[in-house]
Design an enzyme around this catalytic site. Structure first.
Site, PDB file in Angstrom:
ATOM      1  N   LYS A   9       0.834  -1.187   0.050  1.00 20.30           N
ATOM      2  CA  LYS A   9       0.214   0.188  -0.018  1.00 20.30           C
ATOM      3  C   LYS A   9       0.770   1.337  -0.164  1.00 20.30           C
ATOM      4  CE  LYS A   9      -3.802  -2.184   2.397  1.00 20.30           C
ATOM      5  NZ  LYS A   9      -4.767  -2.165   3.698  1.00 20.30           N
ATOM      6  N   TYR A  49     -12.544  -2.629  -2.987  1.00 20.59           N
ATOM      7  CA  TYR A  49     -12.774  -2.443  -1.884  1.00 20.59           C
ATOM      8  C   TYR A  49     -14.304  -2.395  -1.714  1.00 20.59           C
ATOM      9  CZ  TYR A  49      -8.225  -2.088   0.469  1.00 20.59           C
ATOM     10  OH  TYR A  49      -6.835  -2.036   0.700  1.00 20.59           O
ATOM     11  N   PHE A  57     -15.357   3.465   7.527  1.00 21.94           N
ATOM     12  CA  PHE A  57     -13.902   3.839   7.241  1.00 21.94           C
ATOM     13  C   PHE A  57     -13.761   3.857   5.740  1.00 21.94           C
ATOM     14  CE2 PHE A  57     -14.271  -0.787   8.328  1.00 21.94           C
ATOM     15  CZ  PHE A  57     -13.429  -1.239   6.904  1.00 21.94           C
ATOM     16  N   THR A  91      -5.246  -7.915  10.390  1.00 23.81           N
ATOM     17  CA  THR A  91      -5.661  -6.639   9.648  1.00 23.81           C
ATOM     18  C   THR A  91      -5.271  -5.440  10.571  1.00 23.81           C
ATOM     19  OG1 THR A  91      -7.642  -7.838   8.672  1.00 23.81           O
ATOM     20  CG2 THR A  91      -7.514  -5.341   8.884  1.00 23.81           C
ATOM     21  N   ASN A 112      -1.954  -0.215   7.185  1.00 22.92           N
ATOM     22  CA  ASN A 112      -1.186  -1.506   7.563  1.00 22.92           C
ATOM     23  C   ASN A 112      -0.349  -1.993   6.518  1.00 22.92           C
ATOM     24  OD1 ASN A 112      -3.381  -2.171   6.085  1.00 22.92           O
ATOM     25  ND2 ASN A 112      -4.540  -3.410   7.420  1.00 22.92           N
ATOM     26  N   HIS A 115      -1.814  -5.472   1.297  1.00 27.87           N
ATOM     27  CA  HIS A 115      -3.310  -6.191   1.147  1.00 27.87           C
ATOM     28  C   HIS A 115      -2.702  -7.589   0.553  1.00 27.87           C
ATOM     29  CE1 HIS A 115      -6.993  -7.141  -0.466  1.00 27.87           C
ATOM     30  NE2 HIS A 115      -6.607  -7.438  -1.405  1.00 27.87           N
ATOM     31  N   GLU A 126      -9.274 -10.029  -8.187  1.00 27.16           N
ATOM     32  CA  GLU A 126      -8.623  -8.735  -7.895  1.00 27.16           C
ATOM     33  C   GLU A 126      -7.479  -8.788  -8.902  1.00 27.16           C
ATOM     34  OE1 GLU A 126      -7.626  -9.289  -3.880  1.00 27.16           O
ATOM     35  OE2 GLU A 126      -9.357  -8.625  -3.051  1.00 27.16           O
TER      36      GLU A 126
HETATM   37  N1  UDP Z   1      -9.720  -0.898   7.620  1.00 23.33           N
HETATM   38  C1  UDP Z   1      -9.894   0.282   8.345  1.00 23.33           C
HETATM   39  N2  UDP Z   1     -10.378   0.204   9.471  1.00 23.33           N
HETATM   40  C2  UDP Z   1     -11.070  -0.893   9.923  1.00 23.33           C
HETATM   41  C3  UDP Z   1     -11.069  -2.124   9.165  1.00 23.33           C
HETATM   42  C4  UDP Z   1     -10.404  -1.877   8.253  1.00 23.33           C
HETATM   43  O1  UDP Z   1      -9.278   1.196   7.970  1.00 23.33           O
HETATM   44  O2  UDP Z   1     -11.648  -0.711  10.931  1.00 23.33           O
HETATM   45  C5  UDP Z   1      -8.874  -0.873   6.536  1.00 23.33           C
HETATM   46  C6  UDP Z   1      -7.606  -1.847   6.521  1.00 23.33           C
HETATM   47  O3  UDP Z   1      -6.576  -0.850   6.070  1.00 23.33           O
HETATM   48  C7  UDP Z   1      -7.819  -3.165   5.886  1.00 23.33           C
HETATM   49  C8  UDP Z   1      -8.853  -2.487   4.723  1.00 23.33           C
HETATM   50  O4  UDP Z   1      -9.663  -1.664   5.471  1.00 23.33           O
HETATM   51  O5  UDP Z   1      -6.456  -3.541   5.556  1.00 23.33           O
HETATM   52  C9  UDP Z   1      -9.844  -3.821   4.468  1.00 23.33           C
HETATM   53  O6  UDP Z   1     -10.339  -4.496   5.495  1.00 23.33           O
HETATM   54  P1  UDP Z   1     -10.181  -6.135   5.443  1.00 23.33           P
HETATM   55  O7  UDP Z   1     -11.173  -6.479   6.791  1.00 23.33           O
HETATM   56  O8  UDP Z   1     -10.626  -6.540   4.064  1.00 23.33           O
HETATM   57  O9  UDP Z   1      -8.906  -6.501   5.786  1.00 23.33           O
HETATM   58  P2  UDP Z   1      -7.369  -7.142   5.286  1.00 23.33           P
HETATM   59  O10 UDP Z   1      -7.838  -8.171   4.453  1.00 23.33           O
HETATM   60  O11 UDP Z   1      -6.902  -6.152   4.402  1.00 23.33           O
HETATM   61  O12 UDP Z   1      -6.697  -7.700   6.519  1.00 23.33           O
END
Ligand code: UDP
Length: 131
Positions: A9, A49, A57, A91, A112, A115, A126
Site C-alpha cells: 500500500k 474494496y 472507514f 488486519t 497497515n 493487502h 483482484e
Molecule cells: N480498515 C480500516 N479500519 C477498520 C477495518 C479495516 O481502515 O476498522 C482498512 C484496513 O486498511 C484493511 C482494509 O480496510 O486492510 C480492508 O479491510 P479487510 O477487513 O478486508 O482487511 P484485510 O483483508 O486487509 O486484512
C-alpha cells in the site's frame, strides 16, 4: 498452481518496504510472476474494496489507497493465498503477531502496509482488476 494478489500500500511504498516484502515471499518459496508500480484510480479502489462500501472507514480507505503509488504483485505457489495472509498478520496491527509483516512494520489499522487476497475467488477477481 495457486495464485494470489498482493499489494504494498502507499505507506509501505513511501517507507521503502517493497524490497523487504518481496524478499519475505521469495525466501518463503513463492514465485513472483508479475508486478508493477501504479497509482490506483478512485473507481478501481471503490471496486476493489466494494465489500466495505457501507462501512464508516470506506471514504478514508479509498482516499488512502489512492494517495500515492502502490506496488501490485501476483505471487504463485502451494497454499499461497492462506500462507500470504499468515505472513501479513492480522488486519489491525495491534493484533498482528511479531514476525508478521504488519506485526513488524505497522501500528495503525488504516495504514497497515500490505493487502493480500482472502480467498482464491478474491485472488482471481483482484488479479483481473489490477492486471
Ligand atoms: N480498515 C480500516 N479500519 C477498520 C477495518 C479495516 O481502515 O476498522 C482498512 C484496513 O486498511 C484493511 C482494509 O480496510 O486492510 C480492508 O479491510 P479487510 O477487513 O478486508 O482487511 P484485510 O483483508 O486487509 O486484512
Amino acid at each position: 498452481m495457486e495464485k494470489t494478489f498482493i499489494m504494498v500500500k502507499p505507506d509501505g511504498v513511501k517507507r521503502q518496504l517493497i524490497g523487504e516484502i518481496v524478499s519475505r515471499f521469495e525466501k518463503r518459496g513463492y514465485l513472483l510472476t508479475d508486478a508493477k508500480i501504479m497509482t490506483i484510480s478512485r473507481e478501481t479502489a471503490e471496486n476493489h474494496y466494494g465489500e466495505h462500501s457501507d462501512k464508516p472507514f470506506f471514504g478514508e480507505l479509498v482516499d488512502f489507497i489512492t494517495s500515492g503509488p502502490v506496488f501490485a504483485m501476483i505471487w504463485e505457489g502451494e497454499n499461497v493465498v492462506e500462507n500470504a495472509r499468515t505472513m501479513m498478520g492480522a488486519t489491525n496491527p495491534k493484533d498482528a503477531a511479531p514476525g508478521s509483516i504488519r506485526g513488524d512494520y505497522a501500528v495503525n489499522v488504516g495504514q497497515n502496509i500490505i493487502h493480500g487476497s482472502d480467498s482464491t475467488e478474491s485472488a482471481e477477481r483482484e488479479i483481473g482488476l489490477f492486471f
